[in-house]
Enzyme design. Structure first.
Site, PDB file in Angstrom:
ATOM      1  N   ARG A 125      35.767 -72.103  99.398  1.00  0.00           N
ATOM      2  CA  ARG A 125      35.623 -70.765  99.685  1.00  0.00           C
ATOM      3  C   ARG A 125      35.860 -69.758  98.251  1.00  0.00           C
ATOM      4  NH1 ARG A 125      39.125 -71.681 104.268  1.00  0.00           N
ATOM      5  NH2 ARG A 125      37.861 -72.078 105.956  1.00  0.00           N
ATOM      6  N   LYS A 147      24.753 -61.734  91.642  1.00  0.00           N
ATOM      7  CA  LYS A 147      23.907 -62.446  92.500  1.00  0.00           C
ATOM      8  C   LYS A 147      23.706 -64.000  92.632  1.00  0.00           C
ATOM      9  CE  LYS A 147      21.168 -58.262  94.022  1.00  0.00           C
ATOM     10  NZ  LYS A 147      19.919 -57.930  94.196  1.00  0.00           N
ATOM     11  N   GLU A 189      11.618 -58.528  82.315  1.00  0.00           N
ATOM     12  CA  GLU A 189      12.909 -57.846  82.927  1.00  0.00           C
ATOM     13  C   GLU A 189      13.617 -56.673  81.789  1.00  0.00           C
ATOM     14  OE1 GLU A 189      14.252 -58.262  85.797  1.00  0.00           O
ATOM     15  OE2 GLU A 189      13.785 -60.212  86.574  1.00  0.00           O
ATOM     16  N   LYS A 231      22.328 -52.805  83.267  1.00  0.00           N
ATOM     17  CA  LYS A 231      22.753 -53.628  84.658  1.00  0.00           C
ATOM     18  C   LYS A 231      24.177 -53.175  84.708  1.00  0.00           C
ATOM     19  CE  LYS A 231      22.154 -57.296  87.449  1.00  0.00           C
ATOM     20  NZ  LYS A 231      21.149 -58.494  87.558  1.00  0.00           N
ATOM     21  N   GLU A 241      24.570 -53.571  96.299  1.00  0.00           N
ATOM     22  CA  GLU A 241      23.155 -53.174  96.867  1.00  0.00           C
ATOM     23  C   GLU A 241      23.141 -52.494  98.041  1.00  0.00           C
ATOM     24  OE1 GLU A 241      20.054 -55.716  95.147  1.00  0.00           O
ATOM     25  OE2 GLU A 241      18.697 -54.930  96.768  1.00  0.00           O
ATOM     26  N   ARG A 245      21.545 -49.815  93.234  1.00  0.00           N
ATOM     27  CA  ARG A 245      21.289 -51.351  92.917  1.00  0.00           C
ATOM     28  C   ARG A 245      19.868 -51.935  92.975  1.00  0.00           C
ATOM     29  NH1 ARG A 245      25.130 -56.919  91.986  1.00  0.00           N
ATOM     30  NH2 ARG A 245      23.425 -58.123  90.766  1.00  0.00           N
ATOM     31  N   ASN A 249      15.448 -53.902  91.243  1.00  0.00           N
ATOM     32  CA  ASN A 249      14.216 -54.448  91.782  1.00  0.00           C
ATOM     33  C   ASN A 249      13.039 -53.897  91.489  1.00  0.00           C
ATOM     34  OD1 ASN A 249      15.912 -56.821  92.823  1.00  0.00           O
ATOM     35  ND2 ASN A 249      16.617 -55.649  94.589  1.00  0.00           N
ATOM     36  N   HIS A 252       9.759 -56.075  91.854  1.00  0.00           N
ATOM     37  CA  HIS A 252      10.093 -57.379  92.537  1.00  0.00           C
ATOM     38  C   HIS A 252       9.489 -57.526  93.836  1.00  0.00           C
ATOM     39  CE1 HIS A 252      12.981 -57.708  89.031  1.00  0.00           C
ATOM     40  NE2 HIS A 252      13.559 -58.794  89.581  1.00  0.00           N
ATOM     41  N   HIS A 256       7.899 -61.038  94.356  1.00  0.00           N
ATOM     42  CA  HIS A 256       8.403 -61.864  95.218  1.00  0.00           C
ATOM     43  C   HIS A 256       7.133 -62.351  96.041  1.00  0.00           C
ATOM     44  CE1 HIS A 256      12.846 -60.561  94.952  1.00  0.00           C
ATOM     45  NE2 HIS A 256      12.407 -61.522  93.916  1.00  0.00           N
ATOM     46  N   HIS A 270       8.752 -66.095  87.101  1.00  0.00           N
ATOM     47  CA  HIS A 270       9.478 -64.916  87.767  1.00  0.00           C
ATOM     48  C   HIS A 270       9.307 -63.829  86.900  1.00  0.00           C
ATOM     49  CE1 HIS A 270      12.060 -62.668  90.178  1.00  0.00           C
ATOM     50  NE2 HIS A 270      12.776 -62.210  88.808  1.00  0.00           N
TER      51      HIS A 270
HETATM   52  N1  GLY Z   1      18.313 -58.853  89.813  1.00  0.00           N
HETATM   53  C1  GLY Z   1      18.633 -57.864  90.333  1.00  0.00           C
HETATM   54  C2  GLY Z   1      19.854 -57.430  90.543  1.00  0.00           C
HETATM   55  O1  GLY Z   1      20.649 -58.327  89.959  1.00  0.00           O
HETATM   56  O2  GLY Z   1      20.440 -56.868  91.323  1.00  0.00           O
END
Ligand code: GLY
Length: 373
Positions: A125, A147, A189, A231, A241, A245, A249, A252, A256, A270
């Protein structure tokens, strides 16, 4: 003499941590990780390519501090971010009797960071982990912000958890061992940060991006540090998010869908998809009358100057039609009440989140971009 270390704090209360950025940091990893340990022992998970370059140096720096380590090496590549390898990592960590207060080290790019971070999130956990990102993409994005996750055939990162690392060590010197294509993909990025919220940084990249790509250490340090600062600031405002946040993206939603359409293969990395996605997001913004036509032209011009993929036509092989791409976008995690959400822009450095995109305009733009393929 030691190189200067940039320190960016990710202010998340009891989950706060530092991102340290410097050339040669790997040699100091043992000394930097030692204060986090309750016993002198860590588990390192890496991929075979990265391990070949950087594992001996990491193990040496740990040994110099009296820290023992066990190591697991996985196959390189996006396919490793899957259920099967998650089981491999978890079973191996349990075999190593890794306890909650121990530290697991993720040594590698975004695939290793996401997979190992997720294993750390679910093992007992939640065990602590340290990110040592070795790709530009991982240094500026995936290693920071917690993430973690894996891909399934439904799409990218659909299974995962927020689990913050205890420390991130970004050694900009290791970027020298990256193939140029991977470096430029990571640069996608970096550009994203300028585009979403810092026009002056984008301008700096226009002037200094080529130097960075050519290996200039000061340019690399500055680009990684500014990206991580941006960031960290956004993540501290919105860890899970719920709002801002999503700005991270930018590009993205398109990316994606394109990655799914190309089967997560070597046809499109990516970061390459992010760069193309950013160009498409600015193009869509201009078509919706949100920003001037100069903005997408400037974005494309910079990506082209850097020798990066910029348009759908730069992706080798066939792509599905506009309708199918829009269908793939519908799996995006930003979809809310069945409505696609886009990150669009009023200008370079001024992005925002919206669900208000006329489907006809989106389809028309994709049709035109696909016609040029
Ligand atoms: N890669 C986008 C984020 O970490 O929110």
């Amino acid at each position: 003499m030691s190189e200067p270390v940039e320190r960016v704090h990710v202010a998340l209360g009891e989950r706060a941590y530092d991102v340290l950025i410097a050339e040669g940091l790997l040699d100091r990893a043992g000394a930097l990780i030692a204060p986090l340990l309750h016993r002198p022992r860590v588990a390192i998970v890496s991929d075979s390519t990265v391990a070949g370059h950087h594992l001996p140096g990491l193990v040496r720096s740990l040994e110099a501090e009296g820290i023992a380590s066990a190591h697991l090496s996985l196959p390189p590549g996006e396919a490793t971010k899957c259920w099967g390898q998650l089981e491999t990592v978890c079973s191996w960590l349990l075999d190593q009797r890794i306890e909650r207060r121990d530290i697991v080290i993720a040594l590698g790019g975004g695939v290793i960071g996401d997979l190992v971070g997720f294993a750390a999130a679910v093992l007992r956990r939640g065990v602590r982990f340290v990110q040592i990102p070795t790709s530009l993409l991982a240094q500026v994005d995936s290693s920071v912000g917690g993430k973690t996750g894996i891909n399934t055939h439904h799409g990218k990162n659909l299974i995962g958890a927020f689990h913050q690392p205890s420390l991130v060590l970004a050694d900009t010197g290791v970027l020298a061992s990256l193939p140029r294509r991977d470096l430029l993909a990571g640069y996608g990025e970096v550009v994203k940060y300028g585009l979403l919220g810092d026009a002056a940084f984008f301008e700096w990249l226009e002037a200094n991006g080529p130097k960075l790509a050519a290996g200039d250490p000061a340019a690399r340090l500055r680009a990684v540090t500014r990206s991580v600062e941006m960031k960290a600031e956004i993540v501290a405002r919105d860890e899970t998010e719920q709002g801002d946040r999503a700005l991270l993206n930018l590009g993205h939603t398109f990316c994606h869908a394109l990655e799914a359409a190309t089967g997560y293969s070597g046809r499109l990395l990516h970061g390459e998809g992010v760069a193309i996605g950013c160009a498409l997001a600015f193009e869509l913004s201009a078509r919706l009358g949100l920003c001037s036509q100069e903005a997408p032209s400037r974005v494309r011009a910079h990506l082209r100057e850097m020798g990066m993929k910029t348009d759908l036509a730069d992706i080798p092989g066939e792509l599905p039609g506009a309708e199918a791409l829009i269908g793939l976008m519908a799996q995006d995690k930003k979809v809310l009440d069945g409505k696609l959400r886009f990150i669009l822009a009023r200008d370079i450095g001024a992005a925002f989140v919206t669900s208000d995109v006329a489907p006809g305009v989106l389809r028309e733009m994709l049709d035109e971009a696909l016609a040029a393929v």
